[in-house]
Design a protein around this motif. Structure first.
Motif, PDB file in Angstrom:
ATOM      1  N   GLU A 171       0.811  -1.231   0.000  1.00  0.00           N
ATOM      2  CA  GLU A 171       0.000   0.000   0.000  1.00  0.00           C
ATOM      3  C   GLU A 171       0.836   1.269   0.000  1.00  0.00           C
ATOM      4  OE1 GLU A 171      -3.973  -1.808   2.202  1.00  0.00           O
ATOM      5  OE2 GLU A 171      -2.442  -0.863   3.431  1.00  0.00           O
ATOM      6  N   GLY A 172       2.161   1.130  -0.130  1.00  0.00           N
ATOM      7  CA  GLY A 172       3.034   2.287  -0.281  1.00  0.00           C
ATOM      8  C   GLY A 172       3.151   3.111   0.990  1.00  0.00           C
ATOM      9  N   ASN A 173       3.251   4.411   0.803  1.00  0.00           N
ATOM     10  CA  ASN A 173       3.454   5.337   1.922  1.00  0.00           C
ATOM     11  C   ASN A 173       2.112   5.640   2.607  1.00  0.00           C
ATOM     12  OD1 ASN A 173       4.915   6.915   3.633  1.00  0.00           O
ATOM     13  ND2 ASN A 173       5.030   8.677   2.249  1.00  0.00           N
ATOM     14  N   VAL A 174       1.448   4.586   3.074  1.00  0.00           N
ATOM     15  CA  VAL A 174       0.088   4.715   3.575  1.00  0.00           C
ATOM     16  C   VAL A 174       0.032   5.529   4.868  1.00  0.00           C
ATOM     17  CG1 VAL A 174       0.261   2.492   4.771  1.00  0.00           C
ATOM     18  CG2 VAL A 174      -1.983   3.429   4.250  1.00  0.00           C
ATOM     19  N   MET A 175       1.049   5.428   5.710  1.00  0.00           N
ATOM     20  CA  MET A 175       1.022   6.170   6.974  1.00  0.00           C
ATOM     21  C   MET A 175       1.066   7.675   6.734  1.00  0.00           C
ATOM     22  SD  MET A 175       3.433   3.880   9.477  1.00  0.00           S
ATOM     23  CE  MET A 175       3.142   2.120   9.683  1.00  0.00           C
ATOM     24  N   ALA A 176       1.949   8.103   5.841  1.00  0.00           N
ATOM     25  CA  ALA A 176       2.052   9.533   5.536  1.00  0.00           C
ATOM     26  C   ALA A 176       0.772  10.047   4.888  1.00  0.00           C
ATOM     27  CB  ALA A 176       3.252   9.787   4.611  1.00  0.00           C
ATOM     28  N   VAL A 177       0.189   9.228   4.000  1.00  0.00           N
ATOM     29  CA  VAL A 177      -1.068   9.616   3.345  1.00  0.00           C
ATOM     30  C   VAL A 177      -2.183   9.750   4.375  1.00  0.00           C
ATOM     31  CG1 VAL A 177      -2.843   8.866   1.718  1.00  0.00           C
ATOM     32  CG2 VAL A 177      -0.436   8.575   1.140  1.00  0.00           C
ATOM     33  N   THR A 178      -2.237   8.811   5.316  1.00  0.00           N
ATOM     34  CA  THR A 178      -3.276   8.848   6.343  1.00  0.00           C
ATOM     35  C   THR A 178      -3.117  10.069   7.235  1.00  0.00           C
ATOM     36  OG1 THR A 178      -3.421   6.433   6.353  1.00  0.00           O
ATOM     37  CG2 THR A 178      -4.314   7.588   8.270  1.00  0.00           C
ATOM     38  N   VAL A 179      -1.881  10.364   7.656  1.00  0.00           N
ATOM     39  CA  VAL A 179      -1.632  11.541   8.508  1.00  0.00           C
ATOM     40  C   VAL A 179      -1.976  12.820   7.760  1.00  0.00           C
ATOM     41  CG1 VAL A 179       0.175  12.870   9.667  1.00  0.00           C
ATOM     42  CG2 VAL A 179       0.116  10.391   9.903  1.00  0.00           C
ATOM     43  N   GLU A 180      -1.625  12.884   6.473  1.00  0.00           N
ATOM     44  CA  GLU A 180      -1.916  14.080   5.678  1.00  0.00           C
ATOM     45  C   GLU A 180      -3.424  14.291   5.531  1.00  0.00           C
ATOM     46  OE1 GLU A 180      -1.016  15.885   1.195  1.00  0.00           O
ATOM     47  OE2 GLU A 180      -0.127  13.977   1.832  1.00  0.00           O
ATOM     48  N   LYS A 181      -4.160  13.196   5.264  1.00  0.00           N
ATOM     49  CA  LYS A 181      -5.611  13.323   5.137  1.00  0.00           C
ATOM     50  C   LYS A 181      -6.257  13.674   6.471  1.00  0.00           C
ATOM     51  CE  LYS A 181      -6.479  10.306   1.159  1.00  0.00           C
ATOM     52  NZ  LYS A 181      -7.215   9.106   0.662  1.00  0.00           N
TER      53      LYS A 181
END
Length: 351
Positions: free
Chosen positions: A251-261
């Motif tokens: 799922e790639g950089n999912v943690m950064a995407v989640t924090v950004e959203k």
């Protein structure tokens, strides 16, 4: 003039209590925490308590399904592996609080490396089952997902025979025929059928059955048996660690995407926290229902839950259904009920 008071006068105006053998002070004993809990529980009718627990069981089991579906299919959060990892972290945290702080069950320790690796093996199967189940909700409606999930007894009987060579009575195997027939009917007439979603949902169902069979084999000795809540306490962090490399790779950089959203959308934070909390409540209410009723009641509720979840999901998400699909689902549920009754009669005959 005011008469001056002597020491004797002043002493007499404020007499002290002289000790007496006849006077006994009755000081009530402070009740223990267990007694206080019993006193509080006695204020509520047992029927009301049981009804509330069963309602909570339905709410959590159906709620986590609907929230998973909403997040993965409608809200656009397309990370089922990371979502499952959040579930595992939530279960680990809440289990620690429930056992260590609230002491809802006695804490049990792992006593050997052998027992640890057995629990780890169960965690791997547990991960596979939950990830496949959450992934299938991206592609399939909840109603069809529940129809497939109802076939768990079929896979349990297969794994029990293949792994342990355990044979059931002819009546039990015959009861499994409508379970399979119903899902075939439902699959052929499902308007939103998706092959990949169907396969991972079948994988989730098979994984759930495999875990129950393996658990009965691996943790059988008295020294290795763990209460379900303690088993969850150990399996959940193991599962989270197993899922971490997979979610980062797939799922790639999912943690950064989640924090950004999450930084721009507080509603998503609420959804993820609520979803992870309800995922733990599923396990907690399973334990509470069994404690206040019986394992048989939990099995009956499970049979009804699939139908209730299907109806609620159709009402909320408005996914199309067909008469043949509803008939297939009904046949599967009927087969599960027949299977449960046949198992009961088979056990009664053995004993």
């Amino acid at each position: 003039m005011v008469e001056a008071q002597s020491w004797t006068t002043r002493r007499g105006s404020n007499p002290r209590l002289e000790p007496s053998n006849d006077q006994v002070l009755d000081i009530p004993v402070t009740p223990t925490a267990e007694i206080r809990q019993q006193q509080y529980a006695s204020l509520i009718s047992p029927n009301i308590t049981t009804a509330a627990i069963i309602a909570s069981w339905y709410f959590s089991n159906i709620g986590v399904l609907l929230l998973n579906k909403y997040l993965l299919s409608f809200y656009g959060y397309k990370y089922p592996i990371f979502l499952t990892m959040l579930h595992m972290l939530s279960c680990a945290t809440y289990s620690l609080l429930a056992i260590k702080w609230l002491e809802i069950v006695p804490f049990q320790q792992i006593h050997s490396r052998k027992q640890f690796f057995k629990i780890f093996a169960l965690s791997v199967v547990f991960c596979f089952s939950v990830v496949c189940g959450n992934t299938s909700l991206r592609y399939l409606p909840v109603s069809f997902n529940q129809a497939i999930g109802a076939t768990t007894p079929f896979f349990t009987a297969i794994f029990a025979f293949v792994i342990t060579c355990k044979k059931e009575s002819a009546e039990v195997y015959l009861a499994l025929l409508p379970v399979v027939l119903g899902i075939v009917l439902a699959s052929n007439s499902e308007p939103l059928f998706h092959l990949f979603g169907f396969l991972v949902c079948v994988g989730s169902t098979a994984g759930r059955a495999l875990k129950s069979v393996l658990q009965g084999i691996l943790l059988t000795s008295e020294g290795e048996k763990l209460h379900s809540m303690n088993l969850l306490l150990y399996m959940a962090p193991m599962a989270a660690l197993i899922l971490l490399p997979f979610t980062l790779y797939i799922e790639g950089n999912v943690m950064a995407v989640t924090v950004e959203k999450a930084s721009v959308d507080g509603y998503m934070v609420f959804l993820l926290v609520a979803n992870a909390t309800i995922a733990y409540l599923v396990n907690l209410t399973n334990f509470l229902v069994t404690k206040h009723t019986s394992a048989l009641t939990l099995q009956v509720l499970g049979n009804a839950k699939a139908a209730v979840a299907a109806v609620v999901s159709v009402l909320i998400f408005r996914n199309p259904v067909t008469v043949m699909g509803m008939t297939g689902f009904a046949v599967t549920i009927m087969g599960v009920v027949l299977y449960s009754e046949a198992k009961k009669r088979s056990k009664a005959t053995v004993h």
